[in-house]
Design a protein around this motif. Structure first.
Motif, short mmCIF file in Angstrom:
data_model
loop_
_atom_site.label_atom_id
_atom_site.label_comp_id
_atom_site.label_asym_id
_atom_site.label_seq_id
_atom_site.Cartn_x
_atom_site.Cartn_y
_atom_site.Cartn_z
N GLY A 157 -17.29 62.60 25.61
CA GLY A 157 -17.86 62.48 24.30
C GLY A 157 -17.95 61.02 23.82
N CYS A 203 -25.81 62.22 30.02
CA CYS A 203 -26.00 61.44 31.25
C CYS A 203 -26.12 62.42 32.42
CB CYS A 203 -24.83 60.49 31.46
SG CYS A 203 -24.60 59.37 30.07
N CYS A 233 -22.91 63.63 34.30
CA CYS A 233 -21.72 63.98 33.51
C CYS A 233 -21.50 65.48 33.41
CB CYS A 233 -21.88 63.38 32.11
SG CYS A 233 -20.51 63.82 31.02
N CYS A 242 -22.50 63.72 22.04
CA CYS A 242 -23.06 62.54 22.71
C CYS A 242 -24.50 62.35 22.27
CB CYS A 242 -23.03 62.69 24.24
SG CYS A 242 -21.44 62.24 24.92
#
Ligand code: SF4
Length: 380
Positions: free
Chosen positions: A77, A31, A34, A27
């Motif tokens: 991902g 975030c 997440c 990524c």
């Protein structure tokens, strides 16, 4: 007039006999909410990792009798942050191993900021026919609160680019209930999502997971937990806005043209999960890989961390829990047969939460909010 069994089977019958999940653990940023098995800055590993996926696929194929794949889901991902040529050649290799049914659904997950026109056109040309875009919100304020790096405009542009690239199956993910989000912001997100006319919309309540940045913030009192009552109201707004816009509600969190791949999960179907931390369900055995992407890239066929075979009762309970998520409902006769006892008395005791029409049991609006609780009470 369709029978109860047919009505209860409607969405479920769209599940392919076998699907392939491909986990891409890269990524561009993490975030704060997440807890997926994803990493920032590992992209140099991508060529070796993608090659390893193909090695694991060959292992699956050599060890099991598998039906031709009816779906591929390349997720994580952020697969769209990788070189599209690498992604396309990996898909081609996987299809040469697992095959692809004529109506095969091939989904790639995408972040809006990675959806440039030429990349999407290339992926479409390579056989990807469904794009799942993580828009999350159309309020820039909420996107910022969620720690997303893209703007609402980037999501609008991503959907336009996807259409221009020839995608006729586009899904949008939204998240509701972020502390600080207002009712008006959520309402506007739904309306803007609908205005873009995606074929599918997912709406998920924000959950706080331990091990995430939000998890640490909530534990330290720096951030409030999402409010259950607020989330319930937001969910009901989604029910109203999306159904008024003509989106068919087919699963607790999903509306529109069903994701055939995800239907495999909700119907206890067979799928091979490739990649670091990926889960599989083949020949009645659930298995999962270790999570380390570097170790995976080095020895993809030695990554199995664990496996389990559910006994009949566990399998029946899981079937009920998953099937309750499908809004078409459950055939009480079939559910009773699987559970080995008549479920009708327990279902009838849940008045107001489930509705029973002959042999068909469905969740009411109230029941949709507490599906887990319904499953627990039916299977206790
Ligand atoms: S982009 Fe998606 S997978 Fe990646 S960190 Fe954010 S939520 Fe997780």
């Amino acid at each position: 007039m369709s029978t109860v069994a047919e009505r209860a089977q409607h969405a479920a019958s769209l599940a392919p006999a076998f699907g392939v999940y491909v986990h891409v653990p890269f990524c561009p940023s993490k975030c704060p909410y997440c807890d997926f098995n994803t990493y920032v800055g590992l992209e140099p590993l991508a060529p070796a990792y993608l090659h390893a996926l193909v090695c694991e696929a060959e292992m699956w194929k050599s060890r099991h009798e598998l039906a031709e794949a009816g779906s591929y889901f390349i997720g994580g991902g952020t697969p769209t942050m990788l070189d599209e040529h690498l992604v396309a050649s990996t898909l081609k290799d996987l299809v040469s191993i697992f095959g692809a049914a004529e109506d095969c659904e091939v989904t790639v997950e995408a972040n809006p900021e990675t959806c440039d026109a030429s990349r999407l056109a290339f992926l479409r040309e390579a056989g990807v026919n469904r794009l799942s875009i993580g828009g999350q919100s159309f309020s820039n304020n909420v996107l910022q609160l969620l720690g997303r790096r893209h703007s609402a405009e980037a999501t609008r542009r991503a959907v336009r680019e996807a259409r221009a690239a020839g995608f006729d199956n586009v899904s949008l993910d939204l998240i509701f209930g972020m502390p600080g989000e207002t009712d008006a912001e959520w309402n506007r997100s739904l309306i803007e999502a609908v205005a873009l006319e995606p074929d599918h919309i997912s709406c998920y309540a924000l959950t706080i997971e331990s091990g995430t940045a939000f998890g640490a913030d909530v534990a330290a009192g720096r951030m409030p937990s999402p409010d259950d009552d607020v989330q319930a109201v937001r969910y009901e707004t989604a029910l109203d806005v999306l159904s008024a816009a003509g989106y068919r509600h087919y699963e607790i969190s999903n509306w529109g043209l069903p994701s055939r791949h995800n239907l495999i999960y909700w119907t206890q179907g067979s799928y091979a999960g490739l990649g670091a931390g990926a889960h599989s369900h083949v020949d009645g055995v659930r298995s999962w890989n270790r999570k380390n992407p570097r170790a995976y890239a080095e020895s993809p066929t030695a990554m199995r961390e664990g496996e389990e075979r559910l006994d009949d009762r566990e399998r029946a309970v899981e079937w009920l829990q998953l099937r309750l998520r499908l809004v078409d409902g459950i055939d009480l006769n079939e559910a009773s047969k699987r559970m080995g006892r008549d479920l009708r008395p327990a279902a009838e005791a849940l008045g107001g939460i489930v509705s029973i029409d002959g042999d068909l049991m469905t969740l009411t609006r109230r029941g949709l909010l507490i599906e887990n609780e319904v499953a627990i009470r039916l299977t206790a």
